[in-house]
Motif scaffolding. Sequence first.
Motif, PDB file in Angstrom:
ATOM      1  N   PRO A   1      39.400  75.926  25.437  1.00 32.64           N
ATOM      2  CA  PRO A   1      40.370  76.497  24.498  1.00 32.64           C
ATOM      3  C   PRO A   1      41.384  77.384  25.230  1.00 32.64           C
ATOM      4  CG  PRO A   1      38.093  77.040  23.900  1.00 32.64           C
ATOM      5  CD  PRO A   1      38.074  76.522  25.295  1.00 32.64           C
ATOM      6  N   TYR A   2      42.575  77.431  24.680  1.00 30.08           N
ATOM      7  CA  TYR A   2      43.550  78.394  25.196  1.00 30.08           C
ATOM      8  C   TYR A   2      44.448  78.845  24.050  1.00 30.08           C
ATOM      9  CZ  TYR A   2      47.379  74.991  25.178  1.00 30.08           C
ATOM     10  OH  TYR A   2      48.343  74.094  24.797  1.00 30.08           O
ATOM     11  N   THR A   3      45.110  79.930  24.291  1.00 28.02           N
ATOM     12  CA  THR A   3      45.996  80.511  23.283  1.00 28.02           C
ATOM     13  C   THR A   3      47.428  80.084  23.580  1.00 28.02           C
ATOM     14  OG1 THR A   3      44.529  82.414  23.057  1.00 28.02           O
ATOM     15  CG2 THR A   3      46.789  82.666  22.242  1.00 28.02           C
ATOM     16  N   PRO A   4      48.080  79.422  22.643  1.00 26.72           N
ATOM     17  CA  PRO A   4      49.431  78.923  22.937  1.00 26.72           C
ATOM     18  C   PRO A   4      50.463  80.041  22.946  1.00 26.72           C
ATOM     19  CG  PRO A   4      48.846  78.475  20.661  1.00 26.72           C
ATOM     20  CD  PRO A   4      47.610  79.047  21.302  1.00 26.72           C
ATOM     21  N   VAL A   5      51.498  79.836  23.730  1.00 24.97           N
ATOM     22  CA  VAL A   5      52.647  80.748  23.737  1.00 24.97           C
ATOM     23  C   VAL A   5      53.698  80.197  22.797  1.00 24.97           C
ATOM     24  CG1 VAL A   5      54.515  81.675  25.146  1.00 24.97           C
ATOM     25  CG2 VAL A   5      52.206  81.554  26.082  1.00 24.97           C
ATOM     26  N   MET A   6      54.118  80.996  21.833  1.00 24.75           N
ATOM     27  CA  MET A   6      55.073  80.534  20.827  1.00 24.75           C
ATOM     28  C   MET A   6      56.512  80.905  21.192  1.00 24.75           C
ATOM     29  SD  MET A   6      52.641  79.352  19.094  1.00 24.75           S
ATOM     30  CE  MET A   6      53.435  78.746  17.610  1.00 24.75           C
ATOM     31  N   GLY A   7      56.688  81.782  22.137  1.00 27.40           N
ATOM     32  CA  GLY A   7      58.023  82.218  22.528  1.00 27.40           C
ATOM     33  C   GLY A   7      57.899  83.478  23.366  1.00 27.40           C
ATOM     34  N   ALA A   8      59.043  84.074  23.696  1.00 23.79           N
ATOM     35  CA  ALA A   8      58.995  85.297  24.492  1.00 23.79           C
ATOM     36  C   ALA A   8      60.221  86.145  24.203  1.00 23.79           C
ATOM     37  CB  ALA A   8      58.917  84.971  25.977  1.00 23.79           C
ATOM     38  N   VAL A   9      60.059  87.441  24.316  1.00 24.72           N
ATOM     39  CA  VAL A   9      61.159  88.386  24.104  1.00 24.72           C
ATOM     40  C   VAL A   9      61.442  89.085  25.426  1.00 24.72           C
ATOM     41  CG1 VAL A   9      61.902  90.450  22.867  1.00 24.72           C
ATOM     42  CG2 VAL A   9      60.494  88.740  21.703  1.00 24.72           C
TER      43      VAL A   9
ATOM     44  N   ALA B   1      69.536  79.285  30.624  1.00 22.62           N
ATOM     45  CA  ALA B   1      69.943  80.187  29.536  1.00 22.62           C
ATOM     46  C   ALA B   1      68.993  81.374  29.428  1.00 22.62           C
ATOM     47  CB  ALA B   1      69.971  79.426  28.215  1.00 22.62           C
ATOM     48  N   ARG B   2      69.567  82.562  29.464  1.00 24.05           N
ATOM     49  CA  ARG B   2      68.714  83.744  29.402  1.00 24.05           C
ATOM     50  C   ARG B   2      69.567  85.000  29.212  1.00 24.05           C
ATOM     51  NH1 ARG B   2      66.222  85.464  34.989  1.00 24.05           N
ATOM     52  NH2 ARG B   2      65.925  87.264  33.653  1.00 24.05           N
ATOM     53  N   VAL B   3      68.946  86.040  28.757  1.00 25.53           N
ATOM     54  CA  VAL B   3      69.561  87.363  28.743  1.00 25.53           C
ATOM     55  C   VAL B   3      69.353  87.970  30.122  1.00 25.53           C
ATOM     56  CG1 VAL B   3      69.487  89.679  27.758  1.00 25.53           C
ATOM     57  CG2 VAL B   3      69.190  87.684  26.283  1.00 25.53           C
TER      58      VAL B   3
ATOM     59  N   GLU C   1      73.375  84.604  20.840  1.00 26.10           N
ATOM     60  CA  GLU C   1      73.449  83.144  20.884  1.00 26.10           C
ATOM     61  C   GLU C   1      73.837  82.654  22.277  1.00 26.10           C
ATOM     62  OE1 GLU C   1      72.458  81.318  18.343  1.00 26.10           O
ATOM     63  OE2 GLU C   1      72.109  83.169  17.190  1.00 26.10           O
ATOM     64  N   SER C   2      73.269  81.527  22.655  1.00 33.90           N
ATOM     65  CA  SER C   2      73.674  80.853  23.883  1.00 33.90           C
ATOM     66  C   SER C   2      73.880  79.384  23.562  1.00 33.90           C
ATOM     67  CB  SER C   2      72.603  81.008  24.966  1.00 33.90           C
ATOM     68  OG  SER C   2      71.534  80.105  24.714  1.00 33.90           O
ATOM     69  N   SER C   3      74.355  78.627  24.532  1.00 33.71           N
ATOM     70  CA  SER C   3      74.565  77.199  24.290  1.00 33.71           C
ATOM     71  C   SER C   3      73.250  76.464  24.069  1.00 33.71           C
ATOM     72  CB  SER C   3      75.299  76.577  25.482  1.00 33.71           C
ATOM     73  OG  SER C   3      74.524  76.719  26.662  1.00 33.71           O
ATOM     74  N   GLU C   4      72.140  77.116  24.396  1.00 42.28           N
ATOM     75  CA  GLU C   4      70.821  76.488  24.214  1.00 42.28           C
ATOM     76  C   GLU C   4      70.034  77.133  23.081  1.00 42.28           C
ATOM     77  OE1 GLU C   4      68.783  76.056  27.972  1.00 42.28           O
ATOM     78  OE2 GLU C   4      70.705  75.829  28.999  1.00 42.28           O
ATOM     79  N   GLY C   5      70.754  77.868  22.223  1.00 43.19           N
ATOM     80  CA  GLY C   5      70.084  78.464  21.073  1.00 43.19           C
ATOM     81  C   GLY C   5      70.007  79.971  21.164  1.00 43.19           C
ATOM     82  N   ALA C   6      69.332  80.556  20.178  1.00 43.91           N
ATOM     83  CA  ALA C   6      69.241  82.010  20.108  1.00 43.91           C
ATOM     84  C   ALA C   6      68.289  82.550  21.174  1.00 43.91           C
ATOM     85  CB  ALA C   6      68.750  82.432  18.726  1.00 43.91           C
ATOM     86  N   LEU C   7      68.675  83.680  21.750  1.00 46.27           N
ATOM     87  CA  LEU C   7      67.820  84.360  22.731  1.00 46.27           C
ATOM     88  C   LEU C   7      67.413  85.713  22.159  1.00 46.27           C
ATOM     89  CD1 LEU C   7      70.028  83.666  25.889  1.00 46.27           C
ATOM     90  CD2 LEU C   7      67.993  82.391  25.173  1.00 46.27           C
TER      91      LEU C   7
ATOM     92  N   GLU D   1      78.429  89.198  22.449  1.00 44.31           N
ATOM     93  CA  GLU D   1      78.171  90.124  21.346  1.00 44.31           C
ATOM     94  C   GLU D   1      76.945  89.648  20.581  1.00 44.31           C
ATOM     95  OE1 GLU D   1      80.548  91.689  17.431  1.00 44.31           O
ATOM     96  OE2 GLU D   1      81.648  91.339  19.295  1.00 44.31           O
ATOM     97  N   PRO D   2      75.962  90.494  20.396  1.00 42.68           N
ATOM     98  CA  PRO D   2      74.751  90.063  19.684  1.00 42.68           C
ATOM     99  C   PRO D   2      75.077  89.583  18.272  1.00 42.68           C
ATOM    100  CG  PRO D   2      74.380  92.156  20.779  1.00 42.68           C
ATOM    101  CD  PRO D   2      75.838  91.882  20.873  1.00 42.68           C
TER     102      PRO D   2
END
Lengths: 222, 722
Positions: free
Chosen positions: B628-636, A25-27, A115-121, A60-61
């Motif tokens: 120590p390390y800095t965690p990744v909480m997500g990505a855009v 799952a990804r954009v 949205e994707s089947s694995e959650g929001a992207l 659609e976002p």
Amino acid sequence: MKRIVLVFGLVGCADVPQPFELEHARVMAVRTEPPALAPDAVGRIDVLVTDAERGPRLAEPSAIVVTAPAGIEVTQTAAGWEVQSPSADELAGVRASLGFPADADVIVPLAITVESSEGALAAQKTIAFGTAAANPSAPTLLVDGAPMGDRVEARADSSVAVAAPVAELSYRWFSSVGDLIGYTTSAVRFDDPSAGEGLLGVVVRDQAGGVAWMITPAEVAP
Amino acid sequence: MCTGVAFADTEAIRGRVLDDATGQPLPGVTVYGESDEAAVTDESGEFVLPGTPLAVTVIEGSYEPVVVPVTGRLEIRLVARPEGAEVIEIVGESRAATPGAVTIDRQQLTTIPGARGDVLSGIKNLPGIANNGSLTPLSSGLIIRGASPESSRILVDGFEIPILYHFLGVQSVLPTEMLGNVEYLPGTFGTSYGRASAGIVAATSRETPTETSAFAELSFINVAGLVQGPIGKRAGYAVAARRSVIDAILPAVIPSDSGLNFTAYPRYYDYQGKATYQPTDRWSLQAFVFGSDDGVELVTDRDNAADPVATGSFVNTASFTRGIASARYRRPGLDMKHAISAYTDTNHFTVGRERYLLLDRLGIATRSETIWDPTGWLRLTVGAESDLTRTDFDIKFTRPPREGDPRGPNFTNDALIVATGAATSRDLAGWASATAYPIPSLEITAGARVDAYLRNDVVEVQPRGQAAFTVTDGSTIRAAAGTYTRPAQNLDQGLQADLRPETAHQFSVGVEQRLLSSVTFRGTAFYNRLSDLIVLPADRRDPTSLGGYENLGSGSVRGVEMLLQARTEKVFGWLAYTGAIATRRDADGMPERRFDYDQTHNLIAVASVQIDPRWRVGGRFQLTTGRPYTPVMGAVYQSDIDSYLPMYGAPNSQRVDVQHQLDLRVDRTWTFDRWKLAAYLDISNVYVNAAAIDYQYNFDYSQRTALTSLPILPSFGVRGEL
């Protein structure tokens, strides 16, 4: 004098999703049509996403937020998400408030949720306001040097390439028919003798935010 | 191990010589002064040595030779030499030893399991030095009291070497056989050393021997050889060289599907040559040339979606050569050393076709120190040093990682440093200190060091002091404090001339207590207050960040170090524990966070037993807090550049796994009429605990895999010795 020490981990990522996998799952791309708008023009925003359940598709976002500057509006209509370019006077005011030259494009970042089947992207995309521009053309493909038909039919050791590649464009390939080698270049090779039927895609980007893609059925013989 | 504290009258040195294991006096032992003076101990082990030498030397057949500075009431404890050990070993106590300072003899350090016979690898088992296997797994330096490797200095005969370890850190750049003493000062050191805000490791090259000897060695790590001996009665030489063999082993152990193709496998060599000449009894001259060369070149055919520019080849070549010429004059009450050194240092790194970092350095340095002991109760030390270095650089490279940086460099998206030219740094220093003995059991040293970092247009005055009080026989209390600075020369900070040096105000107290005749305990508490830490406030992706370092950071390191040592005729071992907390703020108002090199607990147990003249076995266990390390909480997803931008949690707010491993070593020696053959098997991480030392994320940061320590590293070697 101390010496610079640079360290690189010499390990692979054998069991994690690879960037070319369509099952993850990804954009894949965010497209505005057009990618840069003249004053008063209207642009349309859509997103190419993929996931294991539904594969690649236009989506659609669920939300688009303009992070800056004020005065740029994005709205969700029956036809989809649209962005309205300010008038020439309004753009001049934005330039002045930001300290930009009078002929500079105003670059606006958009925060997008889909949205994707694995959650929001989450994704981010910029739009230029000022001088209009167009997206690149969707690519056509060659299989082992010959034009493809209505689908890619290849052997395990075949190469698939973009016809007439352009140096200023970047390419990103995707596949559900096995591993790819060279998936950030204009030509790829398959790297999976057990591959079968699936999809092969390539997204093309220019340096001004323009984007296009081509996704086709593919069959790879062992 | 010897302990010695001095007592001197105006015309003679008095003291006693004891067996360290039994505590019994040793009669008939000859104690030498610095020229022709000598004395023999009586039935009580007592001696009276005419004159006022700065140090005395004891060479007694079945014991380790020692050189002991004369700094008060003198008690010399001789340690029995293990059978089959090397003959020439000198162990001395540092002048004005500071709390936490440790000197352990080379024979012990080289037989520590996991050290693979390398004395400079063995020192990692001392308190205060972090288990850098988890912190910087491929590092070339030492992490002392929570500070980065760049904050400490590694000195050889008083001059710095740019790296301590070869590629992968499995071997130091100087072989054990070329080293005499190794002095480890984790902090609050005296005025003789500077340009370091953490600790000092000061090695001295070995005196050339009075008899010809040689050895050749082949192990999994390298092939090595040495020849040394006298030239006439007043001169000597030593020549040695090593070459790695890892480039022959790696092809067999790298998986075929790794995607890596080495154009040149990692390889290194190092070389040393030394000549000494003693024109008179009081003058000695020596020339020492040494260097190393490391190289690796590899090609990967794997795409790197997150960093396309980094796809392709990696090439790193690094070498240095240093030459030192020195003269020393010694007579009773006076010791003068003068040295001049020239060096070259090359470090070339290329990534793909478009990123390169080419540094070539050429330098000359001088160092002089005079110790004058005019009265027997007061000793004066003055010294000066200079360092002139020219660096030619040709750079098209991203900024290197910063302290606290949650991610490594991205050669595609990070802003680039593009620069060609040359920079010259000029550093001058002078120091003076006085050591007084107001009563025989009390030693007080006070002094100051002045460092002039002329490239940065900064002059720093750094007062320092140490005190030692012998409470009873075998019980000493020490305390020390001082100011320490290091210039902004690390990494690309050296390109920016407007930075002040980083400063540390260090304080420590310690106790040394002999618990049994063969068991001693050292405990130290320390506190380092740090200021003017150099930080880069801007993001590395921002091109406007270039040249943007500022002295905004502050922090502290506090902790305790304990060392429980035992040594008998056939057994040695120790238990070393370090507990420390290293925290910092990157600017006023910023939240406090852990240093990258913070390691809360580090416990090391070492034991080695000489079973008989042929066999020695040993083990080493280490248990340390994960880094120590800095965690990744997500990505855009950044659609325009087709890349993911990670979102990080609080800096250094989580830790990787606790590290623990067991190393074992077995030595077997065959002794023949004219030569000796020795073999060893040294196995690191015997029970194959491949603990996570870092995490590597996939392209969209949705999953991570652990980078692990080496699961097991066996090393077998054979050595023939004349």
